[in-house]
Motif scaffolding. Structure first.
Motif, PDB file in Angstrom:
ATOM      1  N   CYS A   1       0.833  -1.215   0.000  1.00 26.47           N
ATOM      2  CA  CYS A   1       0.000   0.000   0.000  1.00 26.47           C
ATOM      3  C   CYS A   1       0.859   1.253   0.000  1.00 26.47           C
ATOM      4  CB  CYS A   1      -0.929  -0.008   1.222  1.00 26.47           C
ATOM      5  SG  CYS A   1      -2.334  -1.128   1.070  1.00 26.47           S
TER       6      CYS A   1
ATOM      7  N   GLY B   1       0.829   3.902  -2.927  1.00 30.92           N
ATOM      8  CA  GLY B   1       0.543   5.300  -2.612  1.00 30.92           C
ATOM      9  C   GLY B   1       1.620   6.224  -3.148  1.00 30.92           C
TER      10      GLY B   1
ATOM     11  N   GLY C   1      -3.292   8.436  -3.545  1.00 32.97           N
ATOM     12  CA  GLY C   1      -1.992   7.886  -3.161  1.00 32.97           C
ATOM     13  C   GLY C   1      -1.709   8.067  -1.683  1.00 32.97           C
TER      14      GLY C   1
ATOM     15  N   THR D   1      -3.903   5.629   0.293  1.00 33.99           N
ATOM     16  CA  THR D   1      -3.365   4.265   0.201  1.00 33.99           C
ATOM     17  C   THR D   1      -2.115   4.120   1.055  1.00 33.99           C
ATOM     18  OG1 THR D   1      -4.212   4.134  -2.056  1.00 33.99           O
ATOM     19  CG2 THR D   1      -2.606   2.487  -1.413  1.00 33.99           C
TER      20      THR D   1
END
Length: 200
Positions: free
Chosen positions: A130, A134, A160, A163
């Motif tokens: 993640c 991101g 982003g 995330t």
């Protein structure tokens, strides 16, 4: 009076005063008591116990347990080896159950540990993924600023950052859970070691 005569009369006098299991327990005890003393001490044991009638009176006056543990104060508190033998037999019979339970609990603990470890590795990998996604989305957002405008850039940068934030939360949770698990395992190990030292 011989040992056999004594035990025979004792059985006869007790037979109508107690249940069959109690009678067998009592006779087993006194038979083992004579056996432990040996043939050369039969007369001494009979003197210690008193006549079968006196022994039955002591037993039926509600002192059965006392009579089983120490028939006479002059016997020096000697106990039969029958109790120790029963303890050994029970330990041998209980050993397979105890071993099975120990193996089962150990296997369950290892399985749960593996599940937690796999979950931690998976969550950690998801967190790293993640964060990477991101970072790529934020970079793509700034790259889109030149060709697609501010709205696209804000969309990519916001997505982003969201995330990456989720990734950071996942990693923080993994670090917290792994730390808690390690502290718990260390505490458990310390308690086991303390008990081992206390027994030694």
């Amino acid at each position: 009076m011989t040992r056999e005569d004594y035990l025979k009369e004792l059985r006869l006098r007790l037979s109508h005063r107690m249940t069959m299991p109690e009678l067998e327990r009592m006779m087993g005890y006194y038979g083992a008591y004579f056996e432990e003393a040996g043939p050369q001490r039969e007369a001494e044991i009979i003197r210690e116990l008193g006549t079968p009638e006196e022994l039955v009176r002591r037993i039926t006056e509600g002192r059965i347990e006392k009579a089983l543990e120490c028939p006479d104060a002059g016997s020096g508190g000697r106990k039969s080896s029958a109790g120790a033998l029963w303890g050994v037999i029970l330990a041998v019979c209980a050993a397979p159950i105890a071993i099975s339970l120990a193996v089962g609990l150990t296997a369950l603990t290892v399985a749960l540990g593996l599940v937690v470890l796999c979950a931690a590795v998976g969550a950690g990998a998801a967190g790293v993924g993640c964060i990477a996604m991101g970072a790529v989305a934020v970079w793509a957002g700034f790259a889109a600023l030149l060709g697609h405008g501010i709205a696209t850039t804000m969309y990519f940068v916001g997505g982003g950052m969201l995330t990456a934030g989720i990734g950071l939360l996942l990693l923080g949770g993994v670090v917290f859970l792994v730390g808690a698990a390690l502290r718990g395992a260390a505490g458990l190990l310390e308690r086991v070691l303390r008990r081992g030292e206390a027994r030694a």
